[in-house]
Motif scaffolding. Structure first.
Motif, PDB file in Angstrom:
ATOM      1  N   PHE A  68     -77.402 -27.627  33.236  1.00 54.04           N
ATOM      2  CA  PHE A  68     -78.214 -26.487  32.886  1.00 54.04           C
ATOM      3  C   PHE A  68     -77.756 -25.281  32.887  1.00 54.04           C
ATOM      4  N   GLY A  69     -78.423 -24.030  32.175  1.00 53.42           N
ATOM      5  CA  GLY A  69     -77.051 -23.319  31.810  1.00 53.42           C
ATOM      6  C   GLY A  69     -78.561 -21.691  32.409  1.00 53.42           C
ATOM      7  N   VAL A  70     -78.324 -20.761  32.021  1.00 47.10           N
ATOM      8  CA  VAL A  70     -78.455 -18.982  31.957  1.00 47.10           C
ATOM      9  C   VAL A  70     -77.921 -19.157  30.920  1.00 47.10           C
ATOM     10  N   ASP A  71     -79.159 -18.253  29.827  1.00 41.28           N
ATOM     11  CA  ASP A  71     -78.939 -16.992  28.701  1.00 41.28           C
ATOM     12  C   ASP A  71     -79.099 -16.112  29.188  1.00 41.28           C
ATOM     13  N   LEU A  72     -78.110 -14.591  28.868  1.00 44.47           N
ATOM     14  CA  LEU A  72     -78.334 -13.502  29.347  1.00 44.47           C
ATOM     15  C   LEU A  72     -77.574 -13.154  28.263  1.00 44.47           C
ATOM     16  N   LEU A  73     -78.527 -11.968  28.121  1.00 47.51           N
ATOM     17  CA  LEU A  73     -77.651 -10.798  26.440  1.00 47.51           C
ATOM     18  C   LEU A  73     -77.288  -9.613  27.681  1.00 47.51           C
ATOM     19  N   VAL A  74     -76.262  -9.480  27.339  1.00 49.32           N
ATOM     20  CA  VAL A  74     -74.535  -8.081  27.577  1.00 49.32           C
ATOM     21  C   VAL A  74     -74.275  -7.378  25.750  1.00 49.32           C
ATOM     22  N   PRO A  75     -75.386  -6.953  25.288  1.00 48.81           N
ATOM     23  CA  PRO A  75     -74.657  -6.504  24.057  1.00 48.81           C
ATOM     24  C   PRO A  75     -73.262  -5.304  24.253  1.00 48.81           C
ATOM     25  N   ALA A  76     -72.499  -5.638  22.629  1.00 52.22           N
ATOM     26  CA  ALA A  76     -71.987  -5.024  22.807  1.00 52.22           C
ATOM     27  C   ALA A  76     -72.195  -3.219  21.968  1.00 52.22           C
ATOM     28  N   SER A  77     -72.576  -3.071  20.930  1.00 50.10           N
ATOM     29  CA  SER A  77     -73.049  -1.761  20.206  1.00 50.10           C
ATOM     30  C   SER A  77     -74.466  -1.754  21.942  1.00 50.10           C
ATOM     31  N   PHE A  78     -74.635  -0.792  22.307  1.00 50.45           N
ATOM     32  CA  PHE A  78     -75.593  -0.370  23.287  1.00 50.45           C
ATOM     33  C   PHE A  78     -75.997   1.562  23.550  1.00 50.45           C
ATOM     34  N   VAL A  79     -76.237   2.176  22.798  1.00 47.59           N
ATOM     35  CA  VAL A  79     -76.707   3.337  23.757  1.00 47.59           C
ATOM     36  C   VAL A  79     -76.702   3.603  25.154  1.00 47.59           C
TER      37      VAL A  79
END
Length: 365
Positions: A68-79
């Motif tokens: 199993f796994g976990v999805d996270l958001l690490v956006p490249a374009s981010f103010v």
């Protein structure tokens, strides 16, 4: 060599029985899919570190060593910036538009808001640390390249997956050594790109050829026919999300589940009105409001979320159902009822096997 076309490299290397990956925010869905033979990926971006840790341990206790796994958001374009600085970047015209909506809907100040948008990147880093501490088998980056974490993850025995919507993103991730590339077409729910699934997947498969990276097909995937087509295109399996929202185990509210059952592909629309990033979701009064001529253009992440979070929380608390929605892909077309998650897995496999039977003219092994 196993003669079953559904016994792909994903099954060989990860120990799953079928090449079906389920992304969901409800831990019960993750457990059900894992125990039915697939791989569950928990959406962890909206959780606190303590909540994520508790969910990981709860899942692990119930899947008996299955992947199993976990999805996270690490956006490249981010103010990025301090909250005070970020607040000053929100134009007054945008504030006035949101205030007018609030007055029109007679929404009160919410008791609880959602995302702390100004600290999204730092929270993503904190959540990543939880994954290492809890030795989660798979980290999936739902937004942004995971290249920065690959060396450390591999040293800890963690696999790294990345979702891409463009061939150039896939090429960079293959070169970085990402273990699984999820080629997510325009049809998909959530943060979707601009290239259709049937165009994107074969190109990403070609890019990954000769590397150690596997490819999963995503975007509009909701039937066994899609699973068979993905394998026929050279993918090692499918990544699915929308179809799990309408399962028995999903925490999605019942009126949303029914809307998913009733929806057609054209009812899943793209909008930047919630987070500033394009997100495909069920059409609602909220997405419609931001498409009106008088509506301002949504702001970049995290400014849009900071602008609208309070109003959206108030809408949820006031139970304004016509204004509430969920991320959803065009795969809503394949949702015909509310069923147990395990049954969805079995139905996908059965239909895919029927498709291969039809093509080969004989039952598959």
């Amino acid at each position: 060599m196993n003669g079953d076309p559904l016994h792909t490299r994903l099954c060989e290397e990860y120990g799953c029985e079928v090449p079906i990956v389920a992304f969901a925010h409800t831990r019960d869905v993750i457990v059900s899919v894992c125990n039915a033979g697939g791989i569950g990926i928990l959406g962890g971006a909206g959780l606190t570190s303590d909540e994520l840790r508790a969910n990981i341990r709860w899942i692990r206790d119930r899947v008996g060593g299955k992947p199993f796994g976990v999805d996270l958001l690490v956006p490249a374009s981010f103010v990025e910036g301090q909250m005070e600085d970020l607040e000053s970047m929100i134009p007054q015209g945008h504030r006035a538009f949101v205030e007018d909506l609030k007055q029109e809907l007679e929404v009160e100040e919410p008791k609880k808001t959602g995302e702390s948008w100004g600290t999204l990147l730092q929270r993503a880093r904190d959540l990543l640390e939880v994954l290492f501490e809890e030795q989660v088998p798979i980290f999936a980056s739902g937004l942004g390249s995971p290249a920065f974490i690959i060396e450390r993850a591999h040293a800890h025995g963690m696999k790294v997956w990345g979702l891409v919507g463009l061939p150039r993103q896939a090429r960079r991730q293959v070169e970085a050594g990402v273990d699984v590339i999820v080629a997510q077409g325009y049809d998909s729910g959530g943060h979707s790109g601009t290239i259709g699934t049937f165009t994107l997947v074969p190109e990403v498969v070609e890019i990954a050829k000769g590397s150690n990276s596997m490819v999963l097909a995503a975007g509009g995937v909701s039937t066994g026919r899609h699973l068979a087509a993905a394998v026929a295109m050279g993918a090692d399996g499918i990544w699915t999300g929308t179809i799990w929202l309408a399962t028995n185990e999903s925490a999605t509210e019942m009126f949303i589940k029914q809307r998913l059952v009733d929806a057609h592909a054209e009812d899943a629309v793209q909008s930047r009105a919630t987070s500033g990033k394009p997100i495909r979701q069920l059409r609602s009064n909220w997405s419609d409001a931001w498409k009106q001529p008088e509506a301002p253009d949504p702001l970049p992440m995290p400014l849009q979320g900071m602008l609208v979070d309070g109003l959206l929380a108030g809408i949820r608390e006031a139970r304004l159902e016509d204004w509430m929605t969920t991320p959803a892909g065009q795969s809503v077309e394949g949702i015909h009822g509310i069923k147990p998650a395990a049954e969805v897995v079995y139905d996908l496999v059965e239909e895919a096997q029927e498709q291969f039977d039809n093509v080969l003219g004989q039952p598959v092994a």
